[in-house]
Design a protein around this motif. Structure first.
Motif, PDB file in Angstrom:
ATOM      1  N   ALA A   1     -17.103  17.992  -4.489  1.00  0.00           N
ATOM      2  CA  ALA A   1     -18.168  16.982  -4.496  1.00  0.00           C
ATOM      3  C   ALA A   1     -17.927  16.009  -3.343  1.00  0.00           C
ATOM      4  O   ALA A   1     -16.822  15.502  -3.164  1.00  0.00           O
ATOM      5  CB  ALA A   1     -18.201  16.253  -5.831  1.00  0.00           C
ATOM      6  N   GLY A   2     -18.967  15.792  -2.552  1.00  0.00           N
ATOM      7  CA  GLY A   2     -18.877  14.893  -1.406  1.00  0.00           C
ATOM      8  C   GLY A   2     -18.485  15.603  -0.122  1.00  0.00           C
ATOM      9  O   GLY A   2     -18.571  15.026   0.952  1.00  0.00           O
ATOM     10  N   TYR A   3     -18.047  16.842  -0.228  1.00  0.00           N
ATOM     11  CA  TYR A   3     -17.598  17.603   0.944  1.00  0.00           C
ATOM     12  C   TYR A   3     -18.289  18.959   1.024  1.00  0.00           C
ATOM     13  O   TYR A   3     -17.766  19.903   1.622  1.00  0.00           O
ATOM     14  CB  TYR A   3     -16.075  17.804   0.899  1.00  0.00           C
ATOM     15  N   GLU A   4     -19.461  19.059   0.437  1.00  0.00           N
ATOM     16  CA  GLU A   4     -20.166  20.335   0.362  1.00  0.00           C
ATOM     17  C   GLU A   4     -20.503  20.915   1.729  1.00  0.00           C
ATOM     18  O   GLU A   4     -20.678  22.121   1.866  1.00  0.00           O
ATOM     19  CB  GLU A   4     -21.445  20.218  -0.472  1.00  0.00           C
ATOM     20  N   GLY A   5     -20.566  20.081   2.747  1.00  0.00           N
ATOM     21  CA  GLY A   5     -20.884  20.560   4.092  1.00  0.00           C
ATOM     22  C   GLY A   5     -19.670  20.929   4.921  1.00  0.00           C
ATOM     23  O   GLY A   5     -19.801  21.323   6.078  1.00  0.00           O
ATOM     24  N   SER A   6     -18.478  20.813   4.333  1.00  0.00           N
ATOM     25  CA  SER A   6     -17.269  21.116   5.106  1.00  0.00           C
ATOM     26  C   SER A   6     -16.227  21.936   4.350  1.00  0.00           C
ATOM     27  O   SER A   6     -15.262  22.404   4.941  1.00  0.00           O
ATOM     28  CB  SER A   6     -16.619  19.821   5.600  1.00  0.00           C
ATOM     29  N   VAL A   7     -16.421  22.125   3.044  1.00  0.00           N
ATOM     30  CA  VAL A   7     -15.459  22.872   2.224  1.00  0.00           C
ATOM     31  C   VAL A   7     -16.219  23.927   1.427  1.00  0.00           C
ATOM     32  O   VAL A   7     -17.200  23.595   0.754  1.00  0.00           O
ATOM     33  CB  VAL A   7     -14.715  21.921   1.247  1.00  0.00           C
TER      34      VAL A   7
ATOM     35  N   LEU B   1     -19.903  29.946   6.816  1.00  0.00           N
ATOM     36  CA  LEU B   1     -18.526  29.637   6.408  1.00  0.00           C
ATOM     37  C   LEU B   1     -17.647  29.330   7.620  1.00  0.00           C
ATOM     38  O   LEU B   1     -16.802  28.437   7.563  1.00  0.00           O
ATOM     39  CB  LEU B   1     -17.917  30.803   5.625  1.00  0.00           C
ATOM     40  N   ALA B   2     -17.843  30.061   8.710  1.00  0.00           N
ATOM     41  CA  ALA B   2     -17.028  29.877   9.908  1.00  0.00           C
ATOM     42  C   ALA B   2     -17.203  28.485  10.509  1.00  0.00           C
ATOM     43  O   ALA B   2     -16.319  27.987  11.210  1.00  0.00           O
ATOM     44  CB  ALA B   2     -17.363  30.950  10.940  1.00  0.00           C
ATOM     45  N   GLU B   3     -18.326  27.841  10.237  1.00  0.00           N
ATOM     46  CA  GLU B   3     -18.582  26.493  10.753  1.00  0.00           C
ATOM     47  C   GLU B   3     -17.885  25.408   9.930  1.00  0.00           C
ATOM     48  O   GLU B   3     -17.782  24.274  10.370  1.00  0.00           O
ATOM     49  CB  GLU B   3     -20.084  26.228  10.793  1.00  0.00           C
ATOM     50  N   TYR B   4     -17.416  25.754   8.742  1.00  0.00           N
ATOM     51  CA  TYR B   4     -16.764  24.784   7.861  1.00  0.00           C
ATOM     52  C   TYR B   4     -15.287  24.649   8.237  1.00  0.00           C
ATOM     53  O   TYR B   4     -14.609  25.661   8.428  1.00  0.00           O
ATOM     54  CB  TYR B   4     -16.866  25.238   6.399  1.00  0.00           C
ATOM     55  N   PRO B   5     -14.774  23.416   8.293  1.00  0.00           N
ATOM     56  CA  PRO B   5     -13.344  23.242   8.588  1.00  0.00           C
ATOM     57  C   PRO B   5     -12.435  23.876   7.531  1.00  0.00           C
ATOM     58  O   PRO B   5     -11.350  24.352   7.851  1.00  0.00           O
ATOM     59  CB  PRO B   5     -13.154  21.728   8.611  1.00  0.00           C
ATOM     60  N   ASP B   6     -12.857  23.861   6.282  1.00  0.00           N
ATOM     61  CA  ASP B   6     -12.049  24.407   5.191  1.00  0.00           C
ATOM     62  C   ASP B   6     -12.886  25.403   4.397  1.00  0.00           C
ATOM     63  O   ASP B   6     -13.666  25.012   3.524  1.00  0.00           O
ATOM     64  CB  ASP B   6     -11.551  23.278   4.275  1.00  0.00           C
ATOM     65  N   ALA B   7     -12.733  26.676   4.734  1.00  0.00           N
ATOM     66  CA  ALA B   7     -13.497  27.727   4.051  1.00  0.00           C
ATOM     67  C   ALA B   7     -12.649  28.981   3.970  1.00  0.00           C
ATOM     68  O   ALA B   7     -11.793  29.221   4.821  1.00  0.00           O
ATOM     69  CB  ALA B   7     -14.794  28.017   4.798  1.00  0.00           C
ATOM     70  N   CYS B   8     -12.896  29.755   2.939  1.00  0.00           N
ATOM     71  CA  CYS B   8     -12.190  31.025   2.795  1.00  0.00           C
ATOM     72  C   CYS B   8     -12.970  31.932   1.855  1.00  0.00           C
ATOM     73  O   CYS B   8     -13.919  31.502   1.195  1.00  0.00           O
ATOM     74  CB  CYS B   8     -10.767  30.820   2.273  1.00  0.00           C
ATOM     75  N   ILE B   9     -12.540  33.181   1.821  1.00  0.00           N
ATOM     76  CA  ILE B   9     -13.087  34.158   0.893  1.00  0.00           C
ATOM     77  C   ILE B   9     -11.945  34.587  -0.023  1.00  0.00           C
ATOM     78  O   ILE B   9     -10.837  34.877   0.447  1.00  0.00           O
ATOM     79  CB  ILE B   9     -13.652  35.382   1.631  1.00  0.00           C
ATOM     80  N   VAL B  10     -12.222  34.596  -1.311  1.00  0.00           N
ATOM     81  CA  VAL B  10     -11.242  35.027  -2.307  1.00  0.00           C
ATOM     82  C   VAL B  10     -11.747  36.329  -2.911  1.00  0.00           C
ATOM     83  O   VAL B  10     -12.860  36.384  -3.435  1.00  0.00           O
ATOM     84  CB  VAL B  10     -11.074  33.943  -3.400  1.00  0.00           C
ATOM     85  N   VAL B  11     -10.935  37.370  -2.795  1.00  0.00           N
ATOM     86  CA  VAL B  11     -11.274  38.672  -3.356  1.00  0.00           C
ATOM     87  C   VAL B  11     -10.394  38.889  -4.583  1.00  0.00           C
ATOM     88  O   VAL B  11      -9.170  38.776  -4.506  1.00  0.00           O
ATOM     89  CB  VAL B  11     -11.068  39.809  -2.334  1.00  0.00           C
ATOM     90  N   GLU B  12     -11.031  39.203  -5.697  1.00  0.00           N
ATOM     91  CA  GLU B  12     -10.319  39.389  -6.969  1.00  0.00           C
ATOM     92  C   GLU B  12      -9.736  40.800  -7.060  1.00  0.00           C
ATOM     93  O   GLU B  12     -10.068  41.569  -7.953  1.00  0.00           O
ATOM     94  CB  GLU B  12     -11.265  39.115  -8.135  1.00  0.00           C
ATOM     95  N   ALA B  13      -8.876  41.115  -6.101  1.00  0.00           N
ATOM     96  CA  ALA B  13      -8.236  42.438  -6.042  1.00  0.00           C
ATOM     97  C   ALA B  13      -7.047  42.342  -5.105  1.00  0.00           C
ATOM     98  O   ALA B  13      -6.921  41.390  -4.334  1.00  0.00           O
ATOM     99  CB  ALA B  13      -9.217  43.481  -5.524  1.00  0.00           C
ATOM    100  N   ASP B  14      -6.190  43.348  -5.184  1.00  0.00           N
ATOM    101  CA  ASP B  14      -5.072  43.465  -4.246  1.00  0.00           C
ATOM    102  C   ASP B  14      -5.499  44.321  -3.066  1.00  0.00           C
ATOM    103  O   ASP B  14      -6.419  45.135  -3.183  1.00  0.00           O
ATOM    104  CB  ASP B  14      -3.879  44.154  -4.919  1.00  0.00           C
ATOM    105  N   LEU B  15      -4.789  44.174  -1.982  1.00  0.00           N
ATOM    106  CA  LEU B  15      -5.034  45.028  -0.825  1.00  0.00           C
ATOM    107  C   LEU B  15      -4.800  46.494  -1.193  1.00  0.00           C
ATOM    108  O   LEU B  15      -5.501  47.378  -0.704  1.00  0.00           O
ATOM    109  CB  LEU B  15      -4.118  44.598   0.328  1.00  0.00           C
ATOM    110  N   ASP B  16      -3.860  46.747  -2.107  1.00  0.00           N
ATOM    111  CA  ASP B  16      -3.628  48.112  -2.596  1.00  0.00           C
ATOM    112  C   ASP B  16      -4.900  48.723  -3.168  1.00  0.00           C
ATOM    113  O   ASP B  16      -5.142  49.914  -3.008  1.00  0.00           O
ATOM    114  CB  ASP B  16      -2.572  48.129  -3.717  1.00  0.00           C
TER     115      ASP B  16
END
Length: 160
Positions: A38-44, A72-87
């Protein structure tokens, strides 16, 4: 530590259940990602993906997902979380004809070409723990930066 407010996108169909002692969750439409502060929706922003959804979007929904990734690439703090292992990807433990090398290549491209980290968290439960910890840490960083700006309003280059 203060309780923080996490914004959950209204389109998120199965939102995470965060620790109510540390987190207040509210629902709002986000421009990017599924979770923010909240308050950082444009950067996180954190984009959550199940394994099936990740494979589907990076292979078949590439163009639509690429637009999301550019935001997402424009945000200072962004990531993708995948609910799986690389395996799970390497062993093709998903229902799709996509070759594991294509899926892995797409993940690497997101990380290297767009600068958006992709975290393989193993499971939904671990994904939830990761997102909560990630957003708590980002909150500490951005709120500290905000406090420093407020306490040093004239501290700009060129000022004595």
């Amino acid at each position: 530590m203060d309780k923080i407010t996490i914004v959950v996108d209204t389109r998120e169909q199965e939102p995470y259940g965060f620790d109510p002692q540390r987190i207040t969750a509210i629902r709002r439409t986000l421009q990017a990602g599924d979770y923010s502060l909240a308050g950082y929706e444009g950067s996180v922003a954190v984009e959550r993906k199940s394994l099936a959804d990740f494979v589907s979007t990076v292979i078949r929904g590439r163009e639509r997902f690429h637009k999301e990734l550019k935001r997402l690439a424009e945000y200072p703090d962004a990531c993708i979380v995948v609910e799986a292992d690389l395996d799970n990807i390497i062993e093709a433990k998903y229902v799709s004809g996509a070759h594991p090398n294509s899926v892995l290549g797409a993940a690497i491209s997101i990380i290297v070409d767009l600068g958006v980290p992709v975290f393989f968290c193993g499971s939904r439960q671990l994904g939830c723990l990761f997102v909560e910890a990630y957003l708590l840490r980002v909150y500490q960083k951005v709120s500290k930066n905000d406090r420093q700006k407020t306490n040093n309003p004239g501290n700009h280059p060129g000022h004595d």
